[in-house]
Design a protein around this motif. Structure first.
Motif, short mmCIF file in Angstrom:
data_model
loop_
_atom_site.label_atom_id
_atom_site.label_comp_id
_atom_site.label_asym_id
_atom_site.label_seq_id
_atom_site.Cartn_x
_atom_site.Cartn_y
_atom_site.Cartn_z
N SER A 44 -1.28 3.31 0.37
CA SER A 44 -0.75 1.99 0.05
C SER A 44 0.76 1.99 0.28
CB SER A 44 -1.09 1.71 -1.41
OG SER A 44 -0.54 0.49 -1.79
N GLY A 45 1.25 0.95 0.94
CA GLY A 45 2.68 0.83 1.17
C GLY A 45 3.16 1.51 2.44
N SER A 46 2.24 2.08 3.23
CA SER A 46 2.67 2.81 4.43
C SER A 46 2.97 1.90 5.61
CB SER A 46 1.62 3.87 4.82
OG SER A 46 0.35 3.28 5.02
N GLY A 47 2.66 0.60 5.48
CA GLY A 47 3.00 -0.34 6.55
C GLY A 47 1.82 -0.83 7.37
N LYS A 48 0.60 -0.55 6.92
CA LYS A 48 -0.59 -0.91 7.70
C LYS A 48 -0.71 -2.43 7.87
CE LYS A 48 -3.39 1.02 4.72
NZ LYS A 48 -2.38 1.34 3.66
N SER A 49 -0.62 -3.15 6.75
CA SER A 49 -0.74 -4.61 6.84
C SER A 49 0.39 -5.20 7.66
CB SER A 49 -0.73 -5.24 5.45
OG SER A 49 -1.88 -4.84 4.73
N THR A 50 1.59 -4.69 7.47
CA THR A 50 2.73 -5.21 8.23
C THR A 50 2.51 -4.99 9.73
OG1 THR A 50 4.17 -4.74 6.35
CG2 THR A 50 5.25 -5.10 8.47
N LEU A 51 1.97 -3.84 10.10
CA LEU A 51 1.69 -3.59 11.51
C LEU A 51 0.71 -4.63 12.06
CD1 LEU A 51 1.85 -1.92 14.11
CD2 LEU A 51 0.04 -0.44 13.18
#
Ligand code: ADP
Ligand code: MG
Length: 258
Positions: A44-51
């Protein structure tokens, strides 16, 4: 990173994205071939959704670039110059990229059928008869032919997510993005949604799926990508990343989710 063939469906190159002082994507490179299924894992928070959100331009990148099906996302090239697309053009580009959210995001005041016909009517200019016929075919494909007249609240979470997938398909996207499509579901409903996604994979749909379902990744993914702290730490086929991870952070993550 080696040069990719010009036929790649998705190219992400040196993408950086910050929110205020927080750098959420710190130089992401990714290529997805036509018909390939890429599963993205990471804490969680690693940037998956943002990517995912940068790929269909729900978020603008700070630097780097992304292309889908040969077209730059958010920009048009003319000679050596890049020109930012207008909102209308961005919306048109976005219709080529389906997005399935964790919480379904169906229109609550529309029936299942209307959820599927809304965008083809407004964005593609289809006739009502055409849009309804396609919608009924898609509902059959996700096993919900008999629920066309229902409202989202009358369906289970698994059924709602299958409607959301059919709705994404109604725009005949070149690419489908899934952001944790089963994370909001009761455990007994996860399988029916994964089965629909597996079907699409077998029919050659290009997709990027953010999920913690390791069994699904092992069975369906052509490539597994592990992200941490805004970077792709490693990627490879499922056996490489899931069974023989090279990085300690991948091993630590897998030991928690497996
Ligand atoms: P993941 O999907 O891997 O959990 P996200 O891409 O959602 O990660 O988020 C990565 C980081 O970016 C998190 O620290 C999150 O708080 C932050 N973030 C995401 N979206 C925004 C936003 N719109 N504004 C500010 N911070 C954000
Ligand atoms: Mg997320």
């Amino acid at each position: 990173m080696s040069a990719q063939p010009a036929t790649a469906m998705v190219e992400v190159r040196a993408v950086h994205k910050s929110f205020g002082a927080t750098e959420v994507l710190r130089g992401v490179d990714l290529s997805v071939g036509r018909g390939e299924v890429t599963v993205v894992l990471g804490p969680s928070g690693s940037g998956k959704s943002t990517l995912l959100r940068t790929i269909n331009h729900l978020e603008k990148v700070d630097s780097g670039w992304i292309s889908v099906d040969g077209g730059l996302i958010g920009y048009r090239r003319s000679g050596d110059k890049l020109y930012e697309l207008r909102e209308r053009e961005i919306l048109r580009q976005r219709t080529r990229i389906g997005f399935v959210f964790q919480n379904f995001n169906l229109f609550p005041h529309l029936t299942v059928l209307e959820n599927l016909t809304e965008a083809p009517l407004s964005a593609l200019g289809r006739s009502q008869a055409e849009a309804a016929a396609t919608a009924r075919q898609l509902l059959a494909r996700v096993g919900l032919a008999d629920r066309a007249g229902a409202y989202p609240r009358q369906l289970s979470g698994g059924q709602q997510q299958r409607v959301a997938i059919a709705r994404a398909l109604a725009l005949e996207p070149a690419l489908l993005l899934f952001d944790e499509p089963t994370s909001a579901l009761d455990p007994e409903l996860v399988g029916e949604v994964l089965d629909v996604i597996k079907d699409l994979a077998h029919q050659g749909t290009t997709m990027i799926v953010v999920t913690h379902e390791i069994g699904f990744a092992r069975e369906v993914a052509d490539r597994v990508v592990f992200m941490d702290e805004g970077r792709i730490v490693e990627q490879g086929n499922p056996a490489e990343v899931l069974d023989a991870p090279r990085h300690e952070r991948t091993r630590a993550f897998l030991s928690k989710v497996l």
